[in-house]
Design an enzyme around this catalytic site. Structure first.
Site, PDB file in Angstrom:
ATOM      1  N   ASP A  47       0.836  -1.213   0.000  1.00  0.00           N
ATOM      2  CA  ASP A  47       0.000   0.000   0.000  1.00  0.00           C
ATOM      3  C   ASP A  47       0.870   1.262   0.000  1.00  0.00           C
ATOM      4  O   ASP A  47       0.672   2.160  -0.831  1.00  0.00           O
ATOM      5  CB  ASP A  47      -0.865   0.067   1.264  1.00  0.00           C
ATOM      6  CG  ASP A  47      -2.091  -0.815   1.190  1.00  0.00           C
ATOM      7  OD1 ASP A  47      -2.688  -1.073   2.240  1.00  0.00           O
ATOM      8  OD2 ASP A  47      -2.438  -1.239   0.067  1.00  0.00           O
ATOM      9  N   THR A 129      -7.255  -5.811  -0.811  1.00  0.00           N
ATOM     10  CA  THR A 129      -6.196  -6.308   0.083  1.00  0.00           C
ATOM     11  C   THR A 129      -6.242  -7.822   0.278  1.00  0.00           C
ATOM     12  O   THR A 129      -5.219  -8.498   0.206  1.00  0.00           O
ATOM     13  CB  THR A 129      -6.396  -5.647   1.462  1.00  0.00           C
ATOM     14  OG1 THR A 129      -6.456  -4.245   1.254  1.00  0.00           O
ATOM     15  CG2 THR A 129      -5.291  -5.993   2.418  1.00  0.00           C
TER      16      THR A 129
END
Ligand code: AMP
Ligand code: MG
Length: 343
Positions: A47, A129
């Protein structure tokens, strides 16, 4: 000031660079996990690294900009997380040789813009994710919003094959990238090469005699699967079409899958009362799907309204489909009372 085509090209180069970094992190997912000893960390590394890289490349190409991105650097600035910061810097160096801790932190901070501007970029550096952790689908999703409407969408899908016969749960060797500009259409290219040729794509419309193929989240908490089944049953019971088994995949890749005609609808039906969708989870995908000729609305048929800050405050759920199927879905939702207070 650059025009939208120049902006889209900057966005494409930014997302390609971030996709390369994310692919590399994913190749070493186990090693990254061992370093940090925390299941959430590899994703955290991806991320942060992807956000830094997107911001850095946008800066190189267009100088000044407002970026509203999902992550902030505060976690990495905490000395206790120095090992994670080092892992992020190492990941970024894959595409940015002389990156340092400071330059990476500063690049991440470029994403702390706010939504009060008329024009801004919004980024989900790693959307999906859970898919990333399962080695399945995830997306680097970058949208450009002008007065509440996404006018550019760029989406890197590092594990999604261009070849539509490939299963969703396998990692592709190159991955693909879709980008769209309002009024000009959608293009397909590779996500691991910024010089790869681009192809203008045309969505194949749903053929009435064929099964309606729907896609949705893998995660049960993100969409109401039993409502999806009720909708498909209703369509069949009313003789309006036959439905196939819904396909499950993580991230905004679902919008691209509809845009390229691989699925006839993406349904995201409220699973938790009061959940407000985030703009970075939809801006890029919405632009790409709309430019392919699909309609993208909430479950009540209302256009997605990106003018209420970081959340789609006035929308509930998502229905993305080419016009005829979209109409069918909305009719079923209404008839079944989905999204009404009793739910
Ligand atoms: P997906 O990969 O389509 O399942 O969507 C992933 C996104 O779902 C994440 O980026 C989250 O922002 C978002 N999300 C988290 N909780 C919820 C929820 N309760 N309902 C819908 N989306 C959610
Ligand atoms: Mg997301």
């Amino acid at each position: 000031m650059p025009n939208l085509t120049e902006y889209a090209e900057a966005g494409r180069q930014a997302v390609v660079a971030a996709s390369i970094v994310c692919r590399e992190i994913q190749n070493n997912l186990d090693a990254v996990r061992t370093i940090t000893k925390d299941d959430k960390s590899p994703v955290t590394v991806a991320d942060y690294a992807a956000q830094a890289v997107v911001a850095m490349v946008l800066k190189e190409h267009i100088g000044e900009f407002v970026l509203v991105a999902e992550e902030s650097s505060s976690f990495l600035r905490d000395e206790d997380n120095a090992a994670i910061l080092s892992a992020v810097v190492a990941a970024v160096q894959e595409v940015w040789d002389d990156a340092t801790a400071d330059s990476v932190l500063n690049a991440i901070d470029l994403g702390s813009g706010d939504t009060s501007h008329h024009k801004y970029w919004t980024l989900d550096p790693v959307d999906g994710t859970k898919g990333f952790l399962r080695n399945q689908q995830y997306a680097i999703a970058l949208g450009f919003i002008e007065d509440g409407t996404p006018t550019i969408g760029v989406m890197g899908c590092p594990n999604l094959a261009v070849d539509m016969s490939m299963p969703f749960d396998e990692r592709d060797e190159h991955g693909c990238l879709y980008y769209a500009i309002q009024g000009l259409g959608v293009w397909e290219t590779r996500c691991d090469d910024g010089d790869a040729p681009v192809i203008h794509i045309t969505r194949l419309d749903h053929v009435e005699t064929e099964e309606i193929s729907v896609c949705g989240s893998v995660e049960k908490a993100h969409t109401n699967m039993s409502d999806t089944d009720r909708i498909l049953d209703w369509i069949e019971e009313n003789g309006l079409g036959q439905a196939g088994e819904p396909a499950r995949l993580d991230s905004q890749c679902k919008y691209a899958v509809v845009a390229r005609g691989q699925a006839d609808a993406y349904l995201r039906l409220p699973a938790r009362k009061g959940y407000v969708e985030r703009i970075w989870d939809h801006a890029a995908g919405c632009c790409i799907a709309c430019e392919s000729g699909a309609f993208v609305t909430d479950i009540f048929g209302k256009n997605l309204d990106f003018s209420h800050g970081r959340g789609l405050e006035v929308n509930k759920g998502i229905v993305c489909a080419p016009p005829r199927v979209h109409g069918l879905m909305l009719r079923a939702i209404k008839e079944l009372g989905i999204g009404q207070p009793k739910d």
